[in-house]
Write a protein that holds these residues in place. Sequence first.
Motif, short mmCIF file in Angstrom:
data_model
loop_
_atom_site.label_atom_id
_atom_site.label_comp_id
_atom_site.label_asym_id
_atom_site.label_seq_id
_atom_site.Cartn_x
_atom_site.Cartn_y
_atom_site.Cartn_z
N GLU A 258 0.83 -1.21 0.00
CA GLU A 258 0.00 0.00 0.00
C GLU A 258 0.86 1.26 0.00
OE1 GLU A 258 -0.27 -2.53 2.07
OE2 GLU A 258 -2.35 -3.22 2.17
N VAL A 259 2.02 1.18 0.65
CA VAL A 259 2.90 2.35 0.71
C VAL A 259 3.53 2.57 -0.66
CG1 VAL A 259 4.92 3.36 1.84
CG2 VAL A 259 3.35 1.93 3.16
N ILE A 260 3.92 1.47 -1.32
CA ILE A 260 4.48 1.60 -2.67
C ILE A 260 3.44 2.23 -3.59
CG2 ILE A 260 5.27 0.30 -4.68
CD1 ILE A 260 6.52 -1.72 -2.79
N ARG A 261 2.24 1.70 -3.48
CA ARG A 261 1.19 2.20 -4.37
C ARG A 261 0.91 3.67 -4.10
NH1 ARG A 261 -5.04 0.20 -4.76
NH2 ARG A 261 -5.61 1.64 -6.41
N PHE B 28 1.48 10.09 3.80
CA PHE B 28 0.27 9.58 3.13
C PHE B 28 -0.85 9.40 4.14
CE2 PHE B 28 3.92 7.61 0.88
CZ PHE B 28 3.82 8.31 -0.31
N PRO B 29 -1.59 10.47 4.42
CA PRO B 29 -2.64 10.39 5.44
C PRO B 29 -3.67 9.30 5.16
CG PRO B 29 -2.25 12.67 4.78
CD PRO B 29 -1.46 11.81 3.85
N ASP B 30 -3.85 8.94 3.88
CA ASP B 30 -4.82 7.90 3.55
C ASP B 30 -4.47 6.56 4.17
OD1 ASP B 30 -6.09 9.70 2.04
OD2 ASP B 30 -5.54 8.86 0.08
N LEU B 31 -3.22 6.39 4.54
CA LEU B 31 -2.79 5.08 5.05
C LEU B 31 -2.95 4.96 6.57
CD1 LEU B 31 0.38 4.36 2.88
CD2 LEU B 31 -1.97 3.70 2.48
N ALA C 132 -3.99 -5.62 16.54
CA ALA C 132 -3.48 -5.05 15.30
C ALA C 132 -4.62 -4.78 14.32
CB ALA C 132 -2.44 -5.98 14.69
N HIS C 133 -5.52 -5.74 14.18
CA HIS C 133 -6.63 -5.55 13.24
C HIS C 133 -7.57 -4.45 13.69
CE1 HIS C 133 -5.45 -9.20 11.04
NE2 HIS C 133 -5.98 -8.51 10.05
N ALA C 134 -7.76 -4.36 15.01
CA ALA C 134 -8.65 -3.31 15.52
C ALA C 134 -8.08 -1.93 15.20
CB ALA C 134 -8.84 -3.48 17.02
N ILE C 135 -6.76 -1.81 15.24
CA ILE C 135 -6.14 -0.52 14.94
C ILE C 135 -6.45 -0.13 13.49
CG2 ILE C 135 -3.92 0.64 14.61
CD1 ILE C 135 -2.88 -0.97 17.04
N GLU C 136 -6.36 -1.09 12.60
CA GLU C 136 -6.68 -0.78 11.20
C GLU C 136 -8.18 -0.52 11.02
OE1 GLU C 136 -5.83 -3.76 8.24
OE2 GLU C 136 -6.48 -2.44 6.63
N ASP C 137 -8.99 -1.38 11.62
CA ASP C 137 -10.42 -1.36 11.30
C ASP C 137 -11.23 -0.32 12.07
OD1 ASP C 137 -9.94 -3.29 9.52
OD2 ASP C 137 -10.95 -4.92 10.59
N HIS C 138 -10.62 0.34 13.05
CA HIS C 138 -11.46 1.21 13.89
C HIS C 138 -11.96 2.43 13.14
CE1 HIS C 138 -8.12 4.03 14.54
NE2 HIS C 138 -9.00 4.85 15.07
N TYR C 139 -11.36 2.76 12.00
CA TYR C 139 -11.87 3.88 11.20
C TYR C 139 -13.07 3.46 10.35
CZ TYR C 139 -7.55 6.51 12.13
OH TYR C 139 -6.53 7.19 12.72
#
Lengths: 748, 319
Positions: free
Chosen positions: A276-279, A408-411, A430-437
């Motif tokens: 995702e960072v590369i992209r 990259f604020p989108d990340l 770890a997943h909760a950190i990603e998914d909480h948004y």
Amino acid sequence: MPDLLLEFLSEEIPARMQARAAEDLRKLVTDRLVAEGLTYDGASAFATPRRLALTVHGLPAKQSDIKEEKKGPRVGAPDNAIAGFLKAAGLKSISEAKVQPDKRGDFYIAVIDRPGRDAIDVIKDVLHATIATFPWPKSMRWGARSAKPGALSWVRPLHSIVATFGPETEEPAVVPLDIDGIKGGDETRGHRFMAPMPFKVRRFNDYVEKLEKANVVLDPARRANIILTDAKNLAFAQGYELVEDDGLLAEVAGLVEWPVTLMGTFDQAFLSIPGEVIRATIRNNQKCFVLRDPQTAKLVNKFILVANEEATDGGKAIVAGNERVIRARLSDAKFFYETDLKTRLEDRLPKFEQIVFHEKLGTQAERIARIAALAVQIAPSVKAKAVQAERAAALCKADLLTEVVGEFPDLQGLMGRYYAEAQGEDEAVAHAIEDHYKPKGPDDLVPGDPVAIAVALADKVDTLVGFWAINEKPTGSKDPYALRRAALGIIRIVTENELRLPLRALLWRHFGAVARDEALASAITMLHPLNEQIAKISASDIELAVKLEVLVSEKAKQVAKPLLVQAHTYLQQTHDLITFFADRLKVQLREKGARHDLVDAVFSLSGQDDLLMIVRRVEALGKFLDSDDGKNLLAGYKRATNIIRIEEKKDKREYTGAPDAKRYQLPEEKALAEAIDVAKKDASAAVGKEDFAAAMRAMAKLRPRVDAFFDKVTVNVDDMALRENRLKLLNEIREATRAVADFSKIEG
Amino acid sequence: MAEARLRASDNAHQGNLDPSRSFQGLILALQQYWANLGCVLLQPYDMEVGAGTFHPATTLRALGPKPWNAAYVQPSRRPKDGRYGENPNRLQHYYQFQVILKPSPPDIQDLYLNSLKAIGIDPKIHDIRFVEDDWESPTLGAWGLGWECWCDGMEVSQFTYFQQVAGFECAPVAGELTYGLERLAMYVQGVDNVFDLNFNGRTDEKKVTYGQVFLQAEQEYSRHNFEFSDTAMLFEQFKMAEAACQKYLAAGWANGKKERHLMALPAYDQCIKASHVFNLLDARGVISVTERQSYILRVRELAKACGEAWLATEGGGAG
């Protein structure tokens, strides 16, 4: 029928504005033409980085002639009246006027011929008006002309205008425009580098053809298509797959007039950075596409760039240049990523104490603490481990302070997950950190893992309650803090995961937390069982505090008066916020095809704050009303309430309260009364079991008794006591239905 | 360093002014190009600034009705961007080449593209693109519309049509071109690390690299900017510059009437000073988020007052 061709050639128009500008041009010009009586067969508009073009075909050569009659003074009127009439009607002498009799005598009538104007003159005026007020999101002045007030303003300097008008069989005429010194013409230019020489155009067909010869593809959809096809082919030829990206495709199509797709390579070593960072690096900064391996779905060390020309060296220098830039960008990204990995997420947290979240809502650190406490509180009801919920909430914003997210604020969220995994956090954390948004929008998935649900809900509840508490609510189209999205997110998380989460207690208590007042928060917890009574006390009541004190004296003697008053205010705000949820839910259910009146019918029952139960009830109600039993019961209900309403109005009193069983005279009365008792009991038992369909079925059993009552029983009898009793019995129908919904809100 | 002494014969050394092989050659080629077009070729302003735009030849001359065409190199300081010389792309001190053309000529894009040709970038081989980039300077109270100019995906210049400066409408509008010289040179020389740039174009033992000239400075200034700059002194300097600017502005109005100003330029120097001191304080991280806004506003107020004063001078077009 003549056609109109327009082209505005300017310096580079921002890609994001092109599509809208083409549409605005088409609409503004054609609307004005139609308003002037010039109807047309068809119109299309196009944009490239340097031009806006419009073709309108099948226009008339002239406006229609109009005959207009103007009534004048009576025959024999004073001279000055006659003179005034002649002047107004444009006549030379009164002999040019007709005389027409009406009831009151003979009057002069002037018949004025208004010949239609030539279309080209009308077009000229229309274009002047359109250009002067063209709705660019941002426009500018330029050059020597900008010293004068009222100078032309355009998105970027405007260089020339093509404006031709004429039938297909003839040489078209040039519309004699003069826009702040820029004249209408029939000459344009091709690609800036590949075909810069001017050439003449006549009408749309040869214009498009000649542009293509001059290395300009006019139609943005065609440019996008060329890019997409070429990019896919290039990728396929080497065994890769294009990672498609519609937003990027549209943007790139707006950056080139002559798309040339090329492939570049970067160092394999960069593939150690998350894909995702590369992209993001390649997409956001360089506007290039990335490719993946169709087998593994992982990115490969290739990218696709879209140049704006066929370079004389076949694109070698262009590819080499882009590769160098991408190499530098990826080195930065790799450096950022590796630097980020050196600091544990929790070690970043102290910095949040310095960062203000919102002036009135404290620092980010305070917000995170609130989210964590709330997540712990929510955890048991969503079957999450409290420890994990607390840990995930504590870390969920930490990635905002990382270099990669800074770039990259989108990340945000995603990087938090990567860093959490790297430092050995539990997978659920770890997943909760990603998914909480999530969900970030109507098409985004909702989190499904218990820990993620707890943190996602806590994050959104804190946002909503926070901004509600400081009175920053959405108004009209303005919703700067995305509160509608937050509320909708909560609704979707709760309903799609089938969670039981009574909102009132949760929100009310959190108002205390936002106020940074623990005593208040715990007072609210204590007061919650009394919420219905507290809500009934009006805020304008000067005896409020005393009344509250009396009310809660049994419950909580230690709650101080000011706290009580504050808690009362927050309860009112909580109800306001729940209404906001109701509105969001209505919108959401309506989009899914549910009737909004059914949502109202359920929400107006008191104490409704459990989103899942509301949705279930609405569903059951919808099904019930589709059945014959439902329709007839509703009809019976309406009939009963209509009678009561009319009589109550007439008598200026209410017919509430239990009817007197001793006064039943007819078997139908008794039967109805019994049926109501049974229906009430069965329905509320079913509601207790959350079986709303069964509750509806219980209600449906009323139907034959209601019908029989109306067949056989006269309500408005002379015996006033009997009449009152019968009205009260009808009222019982109204009361009984409230076990499932407020039928008065149901339409039809 | 005896052999480093210049000899006349060195002037004939092949290619040492080729813009694609020499940093100074690139600067000279741009100067030559714009001088040929009639620009006044100025020297850098003798104060610390964050960008070429701060030079009074741009900020102040962009205001008022008088035509003005100038080009100059401006050393620019961005204390926060220092990386102790360890990052191949980031510097706290770098050069901008600045061109200001007032009013913006109708063929300004072509003039710009020809300047790229003059330094060896042929648009028939390279993909030159004008990508939307609206410019705004909160400290100068200025904004304009324009682009970043891309060469094969690399941003090599900023192109701006000034709409407002110091809070005043530009009438006429000036066109501003800013070339990031190091970036451009890295591109044409084909190097990935700024410190590897060939400065003087020599390929023999007399070759001097950008690193030889500036690496030590990057290290020392990064240390200074991030760790050791005297913040108490800087806070004091900010106040002093602000007060001096206000004082000169007040004293400069001839006969106490707001018609003619006699000290716009010295006052503006103090505004520049305040801006740079603010940047130093910011780099040290001693200005909080909320204070930051108020410092920016204070500099903007100075800039606006200087703009007003300038418009009441001869250069600003006052009668």
